[in-house]
Motif scaffolding. Structure first.
Motif, PDB file in Angstrom:
ATOM      1  N   MET A 190     -62.268 -27.863  -5.956  1.00  0.00           N
ATOM      2  CA  MET A 190     -61.703 -27.568  -4.653  1.00  0.00           C
ATOM      3  C   MET A 190     -62.840 -27.191  -3.696  1.00  0.00           C
ATOM      4  O   MET A 190     -63.739 -26.447  -4.051  1.00  0.00           O
ATOM      5  N   ARG A 191     -62.783 -27.685  -2.488  1.00  0.00           N
ATOM      6  CA  ARG A 191     -63.798 -27.385  -1.479  1.00  0.00           C
ATOM      7  C   ARG A 191     -63.507 -26.030  -0.848  1.00  0.00           C
ATOM      8  O   ARG A 191     -62.359 -25.658  -0.653  1.00  0.00           O
ATOM      9  N   PRO A 192     -64.547 -25.295  -0.505  1.00  0.00           N
ATOM     10  CA  PRO A 192     -64.316 -23.986   0.121  1.00  0.00           C
ATOM     11  C   PRO A 192     -63.763 -24.125   1.543  1.00  0.00           C
ATOM     12  O   PRO A 192     -64.052 -25.090   2.243  1.00  0.00           O
ATOM     13  N   TYR A 193     -62.973 -23.178   1.926  1.00  0.00           N
ATOM     14  CA  TYR A 193     -62.445 -23.089   3.279  1.00  0.00           C
ATOM     15  C   TYR A 193     -63.309 -22.064   4.000  1.00  0.00           C
ATOM     16  O   TYR A 193     -63.424 -20.922   3.563  1.00  0.00           O
ATOM     17  N   ILE A 194     -63.958 -22.453   5.079  1.00  0.00           N
ATOM     18  CA  ILE A 194     -64.920 -21.585   5.763  1.00  0.00           C
ATOM     19  C   ILE A 194     -64.427 -21.254   7.155  1.00  0.00           C
ATOM     20  O   ILE A 194     -63.995 -22.126   7.903  1.00  0.00           O
ATOM     21  N   ILE A 195     -64.502 -19.971   7.494  1.00  0.00           N
ATOM     22  CA  ILE A 195     -64.144 -19.485   8.825  1.00  0.00           C
ATOM     23  C   ILE A 195     -65.402 -18.898   9.448  1.00  0.00           C
ATOM     24  O   ILE A 195     -66.086 -18.087   8.822  1.00  0.00           O
ATOM     25  N   ILE A 196     -65.713 -19.301  10.658  1.00  0.00           N
ATOM     26  CA  ILE A 196     -66.834 -18.697  11.376  1.00  0.00           C
ATOM     27  C   ILE A 196     -66.245 -17.811  12.460  1.00  0.00           C
ATOM     28  O   ILE A 196     -65.421 -18.254  13.261  1.00  0.00           O
ATOM     29  N   ASN A 197     -66.653 -16.555  12.466  1.00  0.00           N
ATOM     30  CA  ASN A 197     -66.155 -15.606  13.454  1.00  0.00           C
ATOM     31  C   ASN A 197     -67.345 -15.010  14.200  1.00  0.00           C
ATOM     32  O   ASN A 197     -68.284 -14.513  13.579  1.00  0.00           O
ATOM     33  N   CYS A 198     -67.310 -15.095  15.508  1.00  0.00           N
ATOM     34  CA  CYS A 198     -68.412 -14.574  16.312  1.00  0.00           C
ATOM     35  C   CYS A 198     -67.862 -14.092  17.646  1.00  0.00           C
ATOM     36  O   CYS A 198     -67.066 -14.782  18.280  1.00  0.00           O
ATOM     37  N   ALA A 199     -68.280 -12.917  18.058  1.00  0.00           N
ATOM     38  CA  ALA A 199     -67.906 -12.404  19.379  1.00  0.00           C
ATOM     39  C   ALA A 199     -69.094 -12.622  20.310  1.00  0.00           C
ATOM     40  O   ALA A 199     -70.240 -12.439  19.918  1.00  0.00           O
ATOM     41  N   MET A 200     -68.801 -13.030  21.542  1.00  0.00           N
ATOM     42  CA  MET A 200     -69.884 -13.199  22.508  1.00  0.00           C
ATOM     43  C   MET A 200     -69.403 -12.835  23.906  1.00  0.00           C
ATOM     44  O   MET A 200     -68.205 -12.852  24.184  1.00  0.00           O
ATOM     45  N   SER A 201     -70.334 -12.520  24.750  1.00  0.00           N
ATOM     46  CA  SER A 201     -70.027 -12.149  26.123  1.00  0.00           C
ATOM     47  C   SER A 201     -69.753 -13.407  26.955  1.00  0.00           C
ATOM     48  O   SER A 201     -69.943 -14.533  26.492  1.00  0.00           O
ATOM     49  N   LEU A 202     -69.308 -13.224  28.181  1.00  0.00           N
ATOM     50  CA  LEU A 202     -68.996 -14.367  29.044  1.00  0.00           C
ATOM     51  C   LEU A 202     -70.180 -15.293  29.272  1.00  0.00           C
ATOM     52  O   LEU A 202     -70.016 -16.493  29.471  1.00  0.00           O
ATOM     53  N   ASP A 203     -71.393 -14.749  29.222  1.00  0.00           N
ATOM     54  CA  ASP A 203     -72.572 -15.591  29.422  1.00  0.00           C
ATOM     55  C   ASP A 203     -73.064 -16.236  28.121  1.00  0.00           C
ATOM     56  O   ASP A 203     -74.137 -16.813  28.064  1.00  0.00           O
ATOM     57  N   GLY A 204     -72.266 -16.124  27.049  1.00  0.00           N
ATOM     58  CA  GLY A 204     -72.590 -16.773  25.786  1.00  0.00           C
ATOM     59  C   GLY A 204     -73.548 -16.018  24.894  1.00  0.00           C
ATOM     60  O   GLY A 204     -74.068 -16.573  23.928  1.00  0.00           O
ATOM     61  N   LYS A 205     -73.793 -14.761  25.166  1.00  0.00           N
ATOM     62  CA  LYS A 205     -74.736 -13.966  24.375  1.00  0.00           C
ATOM     63  C   LYS A 205     -73.989 -13.172  23.307  1.00  0.00           C
ATOM     64  O   LYS A 205     -72.830 -12.807  23.467  1.00  0.00           O
ATOM     65  N   ILE A 206     -74.685 -12.866  22.195  1.00  0.00           N
ATOM     66  CA  ILE A 206     -74.084 -12.051  21.147  1.00  0.00           C
ATOM     67  C   ILE A 206     -74.813 -10.719  20.971  1.00  0.00           C
ATOM     68  O   ILE A 206     -74.453  -9.918  20.132  1.00  0.00           O
ATOM     69  N   ALA A 207     -75.856 -10.481  21.768  1.00  0.00           N
ATOM     70  CA  ALA A 207     -76.594  -9.213  21.740  1.00  0.00           C
ATOM     71  C   ALA A 207     -77.189  -8.955  23.119  1.00  0.00           C
ATOM     72  O   ALA A 207     -77.308  -9.870  23.941  1.00  0.00           O
ATOM     73  N   LEU A 208     -77.552  -7.729  23.368  1.00  0.00           N
ATOM     74  CA  LEU A 208     -78.218  -7.382  24.617  1.00  0.00           C
ATOM     75  C   LEU A 208     -79.634  -7.957  24.616  1.00  0.00           C
ATOM     76  O   LEU A 208     -80.185  -8.247  23.552  1.00  0.00           O
ATOM     77  N   PRO A 209     -80.256  -8.130  25.792  1.00  0.00           N
ATOM     78  CA  PRO A 209     -81.618  -8.685  25.842  1.00  0.00           C
ATOM     79  C   PRO A 209     -82.622  -7.901  24.989  1.00  0.00           C
ATOM     80  O   PRO A 209     -83.551  -8.478  24.442  1.00  0.00           O
ATOM     81  N   ASN A 210     -82.418  -6.592  24.839  1.00  0.00           N
ATOM     82  CA  ASN A 210     -83.334  -5.771  24.044  1.00  0.00           C
ATOM     83  C   ASN A 210     -82.951  -5.766  22.565  1.00  0.00           C
ATOM     84  O   ASN A 210     -83.464  -4.969  21.791  1.00  0.00           O
ATOM     85  N   LYS A 211     -82.010  -6.634  22.178  1.00  0.00           N
ATOM     86  CA  LYS A 211     -81.529  -6.800  20.796  1.00  0.00           C
ATOM     87  C   LYS A 211     -80.695  -5.624  20.294  1.00  0.00           C
ATOM     88  O   LYS A 211     -80.342  -5.576  19.137  1.00  0.00           O
ATOM     89  N   LYS A 212     -80.383  -4.679  21.158  1.00  0.00           N
ATOM     90  CA  LYS A 212     -79.543  -3.539  20.760  1.00  0.00           C
ATOM     91  C   LYS A 212     -78.114  -4.021  20.561  1.00  0.00           C
ATOM     92  O   LYS A 212     -77.627  -4.893  21.264  1.00  0.00           O
ATOM     93  N   GLN A 213     -77.454  -3.406  19.596  1.00  0.00           N
ATOM     94  CA  GLN A 213     -76.069  -3.745  19.314  1.00  0.00           C
ATOM     95  C   GLN A 213     -75.160  -3.166  20.392  1.00  0.00           C
ATOM     96  O   GLN A 213     -75.337  -2.038  20.830  1.00  0.00           O
ATOM     97  N   ALA A 214     -74.197  -3.945  20.823  1.00  0.00           N
ATOM     98  CA  ALA A 214     -73.233  -3.495  21.818  1.00  0.00           C
ATOM     99  C   ALA A 214     -71.859  -4.006  21.414  1.00  0.00           C
ATOM    100  O   ALA A 214     -71.712  -5.170  21.037  1.00  0.00           O
ATOM    101  N   ARG A 215     -70.872  -3.158  21.478  1.00  0.00           N
ATOM    102  CA  ARG A 215     -69.518  -3.577  21.134  1.00  0.00           C
ATOM    103  C   ARG A 215     -68.938  -4.367  22.305  1.00  0.00           C
ATOM    104  O   ARG A 215     -68.796  -3.839  23.412  1.00  0.00           O
ATOM    105  N   ILE A 216     -68.611  -5.620  22.053  1.00  0.00           N
ATOM    106  CA  ILE A 216     -68.058  -6.454  23.111  1.00  0.00           C
ATOM    107  C   ILE A 216     -66.633  -6.891  22.790  1.00  0.00           C
ATOM    108  O   ILE A 216     -66.029  -7.624  23.552  1.00  0.00           O
ATOM    109  N   SER A 217     -66.111  -6.439  21.654  1.00  0.00           N
ATOM    110  CA  SER A 217     -64.751  -6.790  21.248  1.00  0.00           C
ATOM    111  C   SER A 217     -63.780  -5.687  21.620  1.00  0.00           C
ATOM    112  O   SER A 217     -64.112  -4.506  21.553  1.00  0.00           O
ATOM    113  N   SER A 218     -62.570  -6.080  21.971  1.00  0.00           N
ATOM    114  CA  SER A 218     -61.509  -5.117  22.280  1.00  0.00           C
ATOM    115  C   SER A 218     -60.957  -4.531  20.989  1.00  0.00           C
ATOM    116  O   SER A 218     -61.214  -5.031  19.888  1.00  0.00           O
ATOM    117  N   GLU A 219     -60.168  -3.496  21.114  1.00  0.00           N
ATOM    118  CA  GLU A 219     -59.528  -2.886  19.947  1.00  0.00           C
ATOM    119  C   GLU A 219     -58.602  -3.891  19.260  1.00  0.00           C
ATOM    120  O   GLU A 219     -58.527  -3.950  18.036  1.00  0.00           O
TER     121      GLU A 219
END
Length: 114
Positions: free
Chosen positions: A1-30
């Motif tokens: 059986m082939r694996p079923y893969i889900i890709i999950n990624c949160a990003m900001s409106l400008d398509g970024k997943i981290a701040l420019p300084n690489k600091k973690q920032a919560r961008i997802s709602s509750e």
């Protein structure tokens, strides 16, 4: 059986997943956090690279506040030179962790299971 893969990624409106300084920032709602933890509880494993472990120190577990019957998936870390520090969250015993490495000093076929 082939694996079923889900890709999950949160990003900001400008398509970024981290701040420019690489600091973690919560961008997802509750509401999205609840969805992510329900998704985690429904899968067998979560895979991340060593860069994510070193930058974010994620737990990769399911929070009981979001899922009543929380079941933690196996955490898989792709770490070619086994750089995962022993004190990282993925090394804690609250879920099984598999580290996939290519380092020659480890004789278990490149897989370390914790």
């Amino acid at each position: 059986m082939r694996p079923y893969i889900i890709i999950n990624c949160a990003m900001s409106l400008d398509g970024k997943i981290a701040l420019p300084n690489k600091k973690q920032a919560r961008i997802s709602s509750e509401e999205d956090m609840a969805r992510v933890h329900k998704l985690r509880a429904s899968v067998d494993a979560i895979l991340v690279g060593i860069g994510t472990v070193l930058a974010d120190n994620p737990k990769l577990t399911v929070k009981k506040e979001y899922v009543k019957k929380a079941r933690n998936p196996v955490r898989i870390v792709l770490d070619s030179h086994f750089r995962t520090p022993e004190n990282e969250e993925v090394m804690k015993p609250n879920a099984r962790t598999i580290i996939v490495t290519t380092s020659k000093e480890y004789k278990k076929g490149g897989i370390l299971d914790y």
